[in-house]
Motif scaffolding. Structure first.
Motif, PDB file in Angstrom:
ATOM      1  N   PHE A   1       0.857  -1.196   0.000  1.00 34.82           N
ATOM      2  CA  PHE A   1       0.000   0.000   0.000  1.00 34.82           C
ATOM      3  C   PHE A   1       0.891   1.244   0.000  1.00 34.82           C
ATOM      4  N   ASN A   2       0.453   2.251  -0.738  1.00 39.47           N
ATOM      5  CA  ASN A   2       1.201   3.514  -0.666  1.00 39.47           C
ATOM      6  C   ASN A   2       0.286   4.716  -0.468  1.00 39.47           C
ATOM      7  N   ASN A   3      -1.028   4.430  -0.326  1.00 36.97           N
ATOM      8  CA  ASN A   3      -1.956   5.536  -0.089  1.00 36.97           C
ATOM      9  C   ASN A   3      -3.129   5.034   0.751  1.00 36.97           C
ATOM     10  N   LEU A   4      -2.793   4.347   1.826  1.00 36.56           N
ATOM     11  CA  LEU A   4      -3.811   3.700   2.652  1.00 36.56           C
ATOM     12  C   LEU A   4      -4.575   4.754   3.459  1.00 36.56           C
ATOM     13  N   GLY A   5      -5.917   4.669   3.425  1.00 34.63           N
ATOM     14  CA  GLY A   5      -6.721   5.638   4.158  1.00 34.63           C
ATOM     15  C   GLY A   5      -7.509   5.036   5.304  1.00 34.63           C
ATOM     16  N   LEU A   6      -7.869   3.738   5.176  1.00 37.68           N
ATOM     17  CA  LEU A   6      -8.714   3.103   6.189  1.00 37.68           C
ATOM     18  C   LEU A   6      -8.339   1.630   6.316  1.00 37.68           C
ATOM     19  N   VAL A   7      -8.218   1.176   7.571  1.00 35.78           N
ATOM     20  CA  VAL A   7      -8.024  -0.255   7.858  1.00 35.78           C
ATOM     21  C   VAL A   7      -9.178  -0.707   8.744  1.00 35.78           C
TER      22      VAL A   7
ATOM     23  N   TYR B   1       3.482 -12.459  14.727  1.00 35.57           N
ATOM     24  CA  TYR B   1       2.836 -11.158  14.915  1.00 35.57           C
ATOM     25  C   TYR B   1       1.336 -11.340  15.149  1.00 35.57           C
ATOM     26  N   HIS B   2       0.722 -10.332  15.730  1.00 39.61           N
ATOM     27  CA  HIS B   2      -0.734 -10.276  15.844  1.00 39.61           C
ATOM     28  C   HIS B   2      -1.224  -9.266  14.820  1.00 39.61           C
ATOM     29  N   ALA B   3      -2.070  -9.727  13.885  1.00 39.89           N
ATOM     30  CA  ALA B   3      -2.470  -8.873  12.759  1.00 39.89           C
ATOM     31  C   ALA B   3      -3.239  -7.640  13.208  1.00 39.89           C
ATOM     32  N   ARG B   4      -4.015  -7.752  14.296  1.00 41.51           N
ATOM     33  CA  ARG B   4      -4.757  -6.575  14.772  1.00 41.51           C
ATOM     34  C   ARG B   4      -3.797  -5.470  15.194  1.00 41.51           C
ATOM     35  N   ASP B   5      -2.815  -5.822  16.018  1.00 42.20           N
ATOM     36  CA  ASP B   5      -1.879  -4.815  16.520  1.00 42.20           C
ATOM     37  C   ASP B   5      -0.965  -4.305  15.409  1.00 42.20           C
ATOM     38  N   ALA B   6      -0.568  -5.224  14.512  1.00 34.11           N
ATOM     39  CA  ALA B   6       0.275  -4.810  13.377  1.00 34.11           C
ATOM     40  C   ALA B   6      -0.509  -3.890  12.441  1.00 34.11           C
ATOM     41  N   ALA B   7      -1.816  -4.141  12.284  1.00 35.36           N
ATOM     42  CA  ALA B   7      -2.652  -3.296  11.412  1.00 35.36           C
ATOM     43  C   ALA B   7      -2.731  -1.871  11.945  1.00 35.36           C
ATOM     44  N   ILE B   8      -2.803  -1.746  13.273  1.00 41.69           N
ATOM     45  CA  ILE B   8      -2.846  -0.398  13.883  1.00 41.69           C
ATOM     46  C   ILE B   8      -1.551   0.354  13.579  1.00 41.69           C
ATOM     47  N   MET B   9      -0.422  -0.345  13.671  1.00 41.52           N
ATOM     48  CA  MET B   9       0.863   0.294  13.359  1.00 41.52           C
ATOM     49  C   MET B   9       0.967   0.624  11.870  1.00 41.52           C
ATOM     50  N   LEU B  10       0.513  -0.291  11.006  1.00 42.89           N
ATOM     51  CA  LEU B  10       0.539  -0.041   9.557  1.00 42.89           C
ATOM     52  C   LEU B  10      -0.257   1.223   9.227  1.00 42.89           C
ATOM     53  N   ALA B  11      -1.447   1.326   9.805  1.00 39.98           N
ATOM     54  CA  ALA B  11      -2.290   2.510   9.554  1.00 39.98           C
ATOM     55  C   ALA B  11      -1.598   3.779  10.051  1.00 39.98           C
ATOM     56  N   ARG B  12      -0.949   3.700  11.211  1.00 41.25           N
ATOM     57  CA  ARG B  12      -0.245   4.860  11.768  1.00 41.25           C
ATOM     58  C   ARG B  12       0.864   5.320  10.817  1.00 41.25           C
ATOM     59  N   LEU B  13       1.605   4.371  10.252  1.00 41.23           N
ATOM     60  CA  LEU B  13       2.694   4.720   9.327  1.00 41.23           C
ATOM     61  C   LEU B  13       2.159   5.414   8.076  1.00 41.23           C
ATOM     62  N   HIS B  14       0.922   5.071   7.687  1.00 35.12           N
ATOM     63  CA  HIS B  14       0.324   5.669   6.485  1.00 35.12           C
ATOM     64  C   HIS B  14      -0.506   6.913   6.804  1.00 35.12           C
ATOM     65  N   GLY B  15      -0.655   7.223   8.112  1.00 37.49           N
ATOM     66  CA  GLY B  15      -1.543   8.321   8.484  1.00 37.49           C
ATOM     67  C   GLY B  15      -2.997   7.959   8.261  1.00 37.49           C
TER      68      GLY B  15
ATOM     69  N   LYS C   1      -6.721   5.675   9.315  1.00 37.89           N
ATOM     70  CA  LYS C   1      -7.544   5.371  10.484  1.00 37.89           C
ATOM     71  C   LYS C   1      -7.776   3.864  10.568  1.00 37.89           C
ATOM     72  N   THR C   2      -7.927   3.347  11.807  1.00 39.10           N
ATOM     73  CA  THR C   2      -8.197   1.926  12.027  1.00 39.10           C
ATOM     74  C   THR C   2      -9.509   1.773  12.762  1.00 39.10           C
ATOM     75  N   LEU C   3     -10.383   0.900  12.210  1.00 39.12           N
ATOM     76  CA  LEU C   3     -11.646   0.575  12.870  1.00 39.12           C
ATOM     77  C   LEU C   3     -11.614  -0.890  13.281  1.00 39.12           C
ATOM     78  N   LEU C   4     -11.703  -1.150  14.585  1.00 38.84           N
ATOM     79  CA  LEU C   4     -11.753  -2.509  15.112  1.00 38.84           C
ATOM     80  C   LEU C   4     -13.213  -2.840  15.389  1.00 38.84           C
ATOM     81  N   GLY C   5     -13.703  -3.940  14.807  1.00 41.47           N
ATOM     82  CA  GLY C   5     -15.112  -4.287  14.986  1.00 41.47           C
ATOM     83  C   GLY C   5     -15.280  -5.645  15.638  1.00 41.47           C
ATOM     84  N   SER C   6     -16.218  -5.737  16.602  1.00 41.84           N
ATOM     85  CA  SER C   6     -16.493  -7.030  17.238  1.00 41.84           C
ATOM     86  C   SER C   6     -17.736  -6.934  18.114  1.00 41.84           C
ATOM     87  N   ALA C   7     -18.441  -8.067  18.216  1.00 46.92           N
ATOM     88  CA  ALA C   7     -19.532  -8.165  19.196  1.00 46.92           C
ATOM     89  C   ALA C   7     -18.980  -8.552  20.566  1.00 46.92           C
ATOM     90  N   THR C   8     -17.778  -9.132  20.562  1.00 45.19           N
ATOM     91  CA  THR C   8     -17.146  -9.598  21.817  1.00 45.19           C
ATOM     92  C   THR C   8     -15.682  -9.180  21.816  1.00 45.19           C
TER      93      THR C   8
END
Length: 826
Positions: free
Chosen positions: A403-409, A428-442, A444-451
């Motif tokens: 990705f070189n223009n990521l806007g939303l994870v 690695y844990h993909a959830r935590d790595a995804a938050i860092m990936l989004a941060r590097l690209h500037g 946003k990260t949305l985590l979704g779950s019922a639990t």
């Protein structure tokens, strides 16, 4: 000029190579290059940096070639890989190996050839060595794998090594490019005939007199070719050959005469799709609109938002709206799912709104398909012109795409343990790595779950993440009715039918009578969990692992779920010769068979690892269930995650106690999540569903929380326990996993490492202890647990642990001891 390159090997840091003058104009960071490494090996490396000074006193070796015309990774990816390597205590090379599709990794293959100086007349050779030489006399060079197939022998290296020592053969390295672009053949009129109608008429006259078959082929071609602006267009060769009038010989003759031409065109392996609906047409309910607005407000202030929405609250519609907003801003979107089983339903829903914008990336895709998706991601500007693959949907490996223009994870079902990579590194844990990936690209990260995971909800409650709650089901549908069936009582009253309580059987019967569907959850695959001799209590064990073998009836074998070892079912006990070998426990295969005996007219299928090994197996089962060709679906945790079926009125949880009593600090969390998630599959549309939980202990606090769908009370209970015993989210964990073939060496190494760690870290160190399965594939295993309190300097603690491991492996007797660090084990 020098280049620092990254090799796909478990070695720390980067390696410096000289850039020969002929490559200095084309080399740049992010491109793949071919480099020599070691005595004979050749590898694909990635250029990390170009510089003018050699950082070493040793003269570096030279790059052999530059593979790419343009970079295949971006600088932000190198930063991301370095963060993963640092945080998860591995090497950047291991991250690169996991990140790049296999089709990008050109590795050298050993080729065996005859030594021209070999004296074959006097050589003392056995029968197999003679077979190898005869093959080499015919083919000159052969890969090692081909020789192994020729001799039908798996362990071929010792034989080849002997031939090298005798001076008969030599080994050399050949570099192989694994990625092959898909080519399609098209047929067209030759340029001369396409531009000159008179000449085409002459060809017709000539063929009608002397070559009627060829005339037929030309007529079929012109019929299939769509004429635009007076010119015939290209026809796919396969379409032409489908016509019974067309033979390959006649077609080739027309090509040789210069009447037709065949051209090769690079094609895509990825299926195209068309958007049918506009995302703007989605009408959000009042509570969905409120949640959407809340997410927008959170994103204005924070990088990460947790969307805690009960099952069937309509989270997917919010995702679609947020994706559409990102696309309008010309941004890329990454949508992560924990299981491949979930992708088929979500793909269909997203493609309905975004068509070809949706690309899919996961492990069931072959190497060539993965490379195509990777290349599409690289060409982001072109994607926005063509409308392809701005949205990537995938399991955890999709994180590594360029990705070189990521806007939303979006991380859907963020609590799921499938997001954690176990072996090999990086763990690695993909959830935590995804938050860092989004941060590097500037982004946003949305985590979704019922639990949500306890750690995630803790971070949201403390203000680290934003928190948005959805507490109503879409359309006002009621939460399912929860019924607990007491297995202890029914066993005592003799009302059980095999592993099913009378309560469950009666409700299944009622649902089938109303032509409704049923999902049954049993978190064990196979037929029987293990066999046991009734006379002497003998249990068949894996010869490579300390684990009992599981019976699989379809194959009539007992198998190890750790290493794959299998045996035939024993007729008698090998210890006492008794024929009374009983089956204990039950898996999905046994549930499927016994239900078929109780409901013989019913279509029953199962969805577990054994039944979904092929590429589209998940999709076929899910489609059949959606189309109501299956009445009862039996499954492992695959059936608990985010699937949406209109006609399911009943869900049965066959054994709640197994999950609750597992010896792990997360067992209650996982049990609550699995039971709550699977219960959410019932009654998702117009009618209230029912969930039946079978348990020996109906009053267990976790079961009571599930009955009342009370996540918040469950969370408070768990937080109190975790605080008391210093587990996440109050402490961070690192498990050091030591392995060795010799149990005595392992015991000494583990004891010495734990002692060395305690000198600096004190009571933070627990162990060493054997895990539940203490031997896998003949490797003995011991664990040391490191507990690090919040507020401590995590990076310096990891550096200390890494230094202690390096010290251990400098000891000659411990050099063969493998030590793997698992940071934040799930």
């Amino acid at each position: 000029m020098f280049a620092s390159v990254l090799l796909p090997l478990p070695l720390p840091g980067y390696f410096t190579y000289n850039v020969p003058e002929e490559f200095q104009q084309e080399i740049s960071p992010g491109k793949r290059v071919v480099v020599p490494f070691g005595k004979k090996k050749i590898y694909t490396a990635l250029v990390h940096e170009i510089h003018a000074e050699n950082p070493s006193t040793i003269e570096p070796r030279s790059i052999l070639s530059v593979i790419d015309e343009r970079p295949v990774v971006f600088p932000v990816q190198f930063r991301f890989w370095e963060w993963i390597a640092s945080y998860y205590m591995c090497t950047p090379g291991e991250v690169m190996n996991a990140a790049l599709p296999s089709g990008f990794k050109l590795a050298s293959e050993s080729m065996i050839c005859l030594n021209p100086d070999a004296d074959l007349e006097t050589a003392d050779l056995n029968e197999k060595e003679i077979m190898v030489i005869e093959a080499l006399l015919s083919h000159k060079k052969l890969p090692v794998n081909t020789i192994a197939d020729l001799l039908d022998q798996r362990k071929i290296i010792p034989l080849i090594h002997t031939l090298i020592e005798k001076g008969i053969v030599t080994a050399e390295e050949k570099l192989e490019n694994k990625y092959k672009p898909l080519k399609q053949s098209f047929v067209r009129l030759s340029k001369e005939l396409a531009e000159n109608e008179e000449k085409l008429k002459e060809v017709f006259d000539d063929l009608s007199k002397r070559a009627f078959r060829q005339l037929q082929v030309l007529m079929v071609y012109l019929t299939l070719a769509k004429v635009a602006n007076g010119k015939a267009l290209d026809v796919r060769k396969t379409d032409l050959l489908k016509n019974k009038e067309v033979t390959l010989q006649s077609l080739q003759t027309l090509v040789s005469k210069g009447i037709l031409e065949i051209l090769e065109v690079e094609a895509s392996r990825l299926a195209a799709s068309q958007a049918l609906n506009d995302p703007e047409s989605i009408a959000l309910s009042l509570h969905q609109k409120r949640a959407f607005d809340d997410v927008e407000k959170v994103f204005a202030e924070k990088e990460v938002a947790l969307l805690h929405g009960i099952t069937s609250s309509g989270k997917t519609e919010l995702y679609i709206k947020l994706i559409n907003k990102a696309l309008l801003e010309k941004k890329q979107v990454l949508y992560l799912l924990p299981e491949i089983a979930l992708t088929s339903q979500i793909i269909n829903r997203l493609q309905r709104y975004f068509g070809d914008n949706v690309g899919v990336y996961h492990s069931k895709y072959n190497d060539n398909e993965r490379v195509e998706i990777w290349n599409h991601c690289l060409n982001q500007e072109k994607n926005f012109e063509t409308g392809r693959f701005q949205i990537i949907l995938g399991a955890r490996s999709a994180l590594f795409l360029p990705f070189n223009n990521l806007g939303l994870v979006i991380v859907d079902e963020e609590h799921d343990s499938s997001y954690k990579q176990y072996d090999p590194a990086p763990r690695y844990h993909a959830r935590d790595a995804a938050i860092m990936l989004a941060r590097l690209h500037g982004a946003k990260t949305l985590l979704g779950s019922a639990t949500p995971a306890i750690e995630t909800y803790y971070n949201a409650s403390n203000g680290k993440y934003g928190l948005v709650e959805m507490s109503e089901r879409y359309g006002g549908v009621s939460m399912p009715e929860m019924i607990v069936a007491n297995v202890r009582e029914e066993t005592r009253n003799k009302t059980m039918q095999s592993h099913f309580t009378s309560v469950l059987i009666n409700h299944i019967r009622e649902a089938l009578k109303l032509e409704e569907q049923v999902i049954l959850f049993q978190n064990r695959r196979g037929f029987s969990l293990h066999l046991v001799c009734d006379a002497c209590d003998w249990v068949p064990m894996c010869k490579n692992c300390d684990i009992s073998l599981t019976y699989h009836k379809k194959e009539n074998k007992i198998k190890c779920h750790y290493c794959g070892y299998a045996e035939s079912l024993p007729a008698t006990c090998p210890q006492c010769q008794s024929t009374r070998i009983l089956m204990k426990g039950f898996g999905t295969e046994k549930v499927e068979e016994e239900l078929a005996a109780i409901f013989p007219e019913t279509t029953i299928r199962r969805m577990d690892l054994d039944s979904t090994r092929t590429k589209y197996a998940h999709q076929r089962i899910i489609n059949d269930f959606e189309e109501r060709r299956i009445n009862i679906l039996v499954g492992t945790q695959m059936v608990t995650k985010g699937l949406d079926f209109d006609n399911v009125s009943l869900v049965g949880i066959l054994n709640a106690d197994n999950m609750l009593n597992f010896p792990d600090f997360r067992s209650h969390e996982r049990s609550f999540q699995l039971m709550e998630q699977v219960s959410g599959r019932a009654g998702r549309k117009a009618k209230q569903g029912k969930v039946i939980i079978q348990s020996y202990n109906p009053l267990h606090p976790v079961i009571q929380h599930v009955i009342f769908h009370d996540y918040h009370a469950f969370y408070r209970d768990q937080l109190a326990d975790r605080s008391k015993f210093q587990y996440p989210p109050f402490n961070r964990l690192i498990i050091l996993k030591l392995k060795h073939r010799d149990q005595n060496v392992l015991n000494k190494a583990a004891r010495d490492l734990a002692h060395d760690l305690r000198t600096d870290l004190g009571k933070r160190i627990l162990g060493p202890e054997f895990p539940l399965v203490s031997r896998v594939q003949n490797w003995y295993i011991k664990h040391i647990l490191v507990k690090i309190e919040r507020g401590a300097n995590l990076a310096s603690m990891k550096e200390l642990v890494r230094a202690k491991i390096e010290n251990l492996q400098k000891t000659p007797s411990y050099r063969q001891v493998r030590v793997n660090a698992d940071v934040d084990p799930a």
